[in-house]
Write a protein that holds these residues in place. Structure first.
Motif, PDB file in Angstrom:
ATOM      1  N   ALA A 100     -12.811 -35.158   4.548  1.00  0.00           N
ATOM      2  CA  ALA A 100     -13.419 -35.793   5.717  1.00  0.00           C
ATOM      3  C   ALA A 100     -12.451 -35.770   6.896  1.00  0.00           C
ATOM      4  O   ALA A 100     -12.854 -35.517   8.036  1.00  0.00           O
ATOM      5  N   SER A 101     -11.182 -36.002   6.611  1.00  0.00           N
ATOM      6  CA  SER A 101     -10.165 -35.965   7.665  1.00  0.00           C
ATOM      7  C   SER A 101     -10.048 -34.565   8.261  1.00  0.00           C
ATOM      8  O   SER A 101      -9.951 -34.396   9.483  1.00  0.00           O
ATOM      9  N   LEU A 102     -10.055 -33.549   7.399  1.00  0.00           N
ATOM     10  CA  LEU A 102      -9.963 -32.161   7.878  1.00  0.00           C
ATOM     11  C   LEU A 102     -11.183 -31.806   8.724  1.00  0.00           C
ATOM     12  O   LEU A 102     -11.062 -31.150   9.764  1.00  0.00           O
ATOM     13  N   LEU A 103     -12.349 -32.238   8.286  1.00  0.00           N
ATOM     14  CA  LEU A 103     -13.573 -31.968   9.055  1.00  0.00           C
ATOM     15  C   LEU A 103     -13.540 -32.698  10.394  1.00  0.00           C
ATOM     16  O   LEU A 103     -13.870 -32.128  11.427  1.00  0.00           O
ATOM     17  N   GLY A 104     -13.128 -33.949  10.362  1.00  0.00           N
ATOM     18  CA  GLY A 104     -13.097 -34.766  11.578  1.00  0.00           C
ATOM     19  C   GLY A 104     -12.095 -34.283  12.604  1.00  0.00           C
ATOM     20  O   GLY A 104     -12.297 -34.429  13.806  1.00  0.00           O
ATOM     21  N   SER A 105     -11.024 -33.679  12.140  1.00  0.00           N
ATOM     22  CA  SER A 105      -9.983 -33.209  13.071  1.00  0.00           C
ATOM     23  C   SER A 105     -10.176 -31.755  13.472  1.00  0.00           C
ATOM     24  O   SER A 105      -9.333 -31.175  14.135  1.00  0.00           O
ATOM     25  N   LYS A 106     -11.287 -31.169  13.039  1.00  0.00           N
ATOM     26  CA  LYS A 106     -11.638 -29.785  13.390  1.00  0.00           C
ATOM     27  C   LYS A 106     -10.603 -28.774  12.882  1.00  0.00           C
ATOM     28  O   LYS A 106     -10.372 -27.753  13.505  1.00  0.00           O
ATOM     29  N   LYS A 107      -9.977 -29.077  11.736  1.00  0.00           N
ATOM     30  CA  LYS A 107      -9.003 -28.161  11.146  1.00  0.00           C
ATOM     31  C   LYS A 107      -9.666 -27.046  10.351  1.00  0.00           C
ATOM     32  O   LYS A 107      -9.033 -26.076   9.996  1.00  0.00           O
ATOM     33  N   LEU A 108     -10.956 -27.227  10.056  1.00  0.00           N
ATOM     34  CA  LEU A 108     -11.695 -26.206   9.318  1.00  0.00           C
ATOM     35  C   LEU A 108     -12.701 -25.546  10.260  1.00  0.00           C
ATOM     36  O   LEU A 108     -13.451 -26.223  10.942  1.00  0.00           O
ATOM     37  N   ASN A 109     -12.710 -24.204  10.263  1.00  0.00           N
ATOM     38  CA  ASN A 109     -13.705 -23.515  11.080  1.00  0.00           C
ATOM     39  C   ASN A 109     -14.971 -23.299  10.250  1.00  0.00           C
ATOM     40  O   ASN A 109     -15.022 -23.627   9.064  1.00  0.00           O
ATOM     41  N   ASP A 110     -16.007 -22.748  10.869  1.00  0.00           N
ATOM     42  CA  ASP A 110     -17.287 -22.563  10.180  1.00  0.00           C
ATOM     43  C   ASP A 110     -17.142 -21.702   8.926  1.00  0.00           C
ATOM     44  O   ASP A 110     -17.777 -21.969   7.901  1.00  0.00           O
ATOM     45  N   SER A 111     -16.315 -20.678   9.005  1.00  0.00           N
ATOM     46  CA  SER A 111     -16.093 -19.811   7.852  1.00  0.00           C
ATOM     47  C   SER A 111     -15.452 -20.581   6.694  1.00  0.00           C
ATOM     48  O   SER A 111     -15.845 -20.432   5.530  1.00  0.00           O
ATOM     49  N   ASP A 112     -14.462 -21.427   7.015  1.00  0.00           N
ATOM     50  CA  ASP A 112     -13.822 -22.261   5.999  1.00  0.00           C
ATOM     51  C   ASP A 112     -14.848 -23.179   5.331  1.00  0.00           C
ATOM     52  O   ASP A 112     -14.868 -23.320   4.108  1.00  0.00           O
ATOM     53  N   ILE A 113     -15.695 -23.785   6.136  1.00  0.00           N
ATOM     54  CA  ILE A 113     -16.708 -24.713   5.620  1.00  0.00           C
ATOM     55  C   ILE A 113     -17.695 -23.970   4.718  1.00  0.00           C
ATOM     56  O   ILE A 113     -18.066 -24.465   3.645  1.00  0.00           O
ATOM     57  N   ASP A 114     -18.096 -22.761   5.131  1.00  0.00           N
ATOM     58  CA  ASP A 114     -19.006 -21.966   4.296  1.00  0.00           C
ATOM     59  C   ASP A 114     -18.359 -21.636   2.949  1.00  0.00           C
ATOM     60  O   ASP A 114     -19.018 -21.700   1.905  1.00  0.00           O
TER      61      ASP A 114
END
Length: 130
Positions: A100-114
């Motif tokens: 949640a912290s990584l998502l909230g801080s925008k450390k993951l891009n769309d490709s990472d999330i996929d």
């Protein structure tokens, strides 16, 4: 993983990475040559780090014509321990809070999330098969 390995410092981890990447035991001259590319450490500093790693039980020194060093802890074991330690220290043991912290801080891009979504789906399938 051994409690001693939990006390590997950042500098010692740099030495460990060289040993892990080599995949074989190395003399100090090879370790020093590799470290020269990334650090300004003197040979005495490298020897001290290797001695400490041996004392902690995570590196083995074997005397031939010179000392050769090899890791007794794998990189995967160390990374797993370090990750769990980070989660415990910063997120009270909650991996979900880390994500949640990584998502909230925008450390993951769309490709990472996929990629993570795909990993979660594989994990779901494994659970249902057990």
């Amino acid at each position: 993983m051994s409690k001693l390995a939990s006390r590997i410092t950042d500098a010692e981890a740099e030495v460990m990475r060289i040993l892990w990447e080599a995949g074989r035991e190395l003399p100090i001259s090879d370790i020093r040559k590799t470290l020269e590319k990334t650090s300004k450490w003197e040979t005495s500093t490298i020897k001290t780090l290797l001695r400490r790693l041996c004392e902690k039980g995570v590196v083995l020194a074997r005397k031939k014509e010179v000392f050769y060093y090899r890791p007794l802890v794998s990189e995967a074991e160390y990374n797993e321990y370090a990750t769990q330690s980070l989660i415990d220290r910063l997120y009270s043991g909650s991996a979900k809070e880390l994500v949640a912290s990584l998502l909230g801080s925008k450390k993951l891009n769309d490709s990472d999330i996929d990629e993570l979504r795909a990993l979660f789906k594989v994990g779901d399938g494994d659970e249902r098969n057990n």
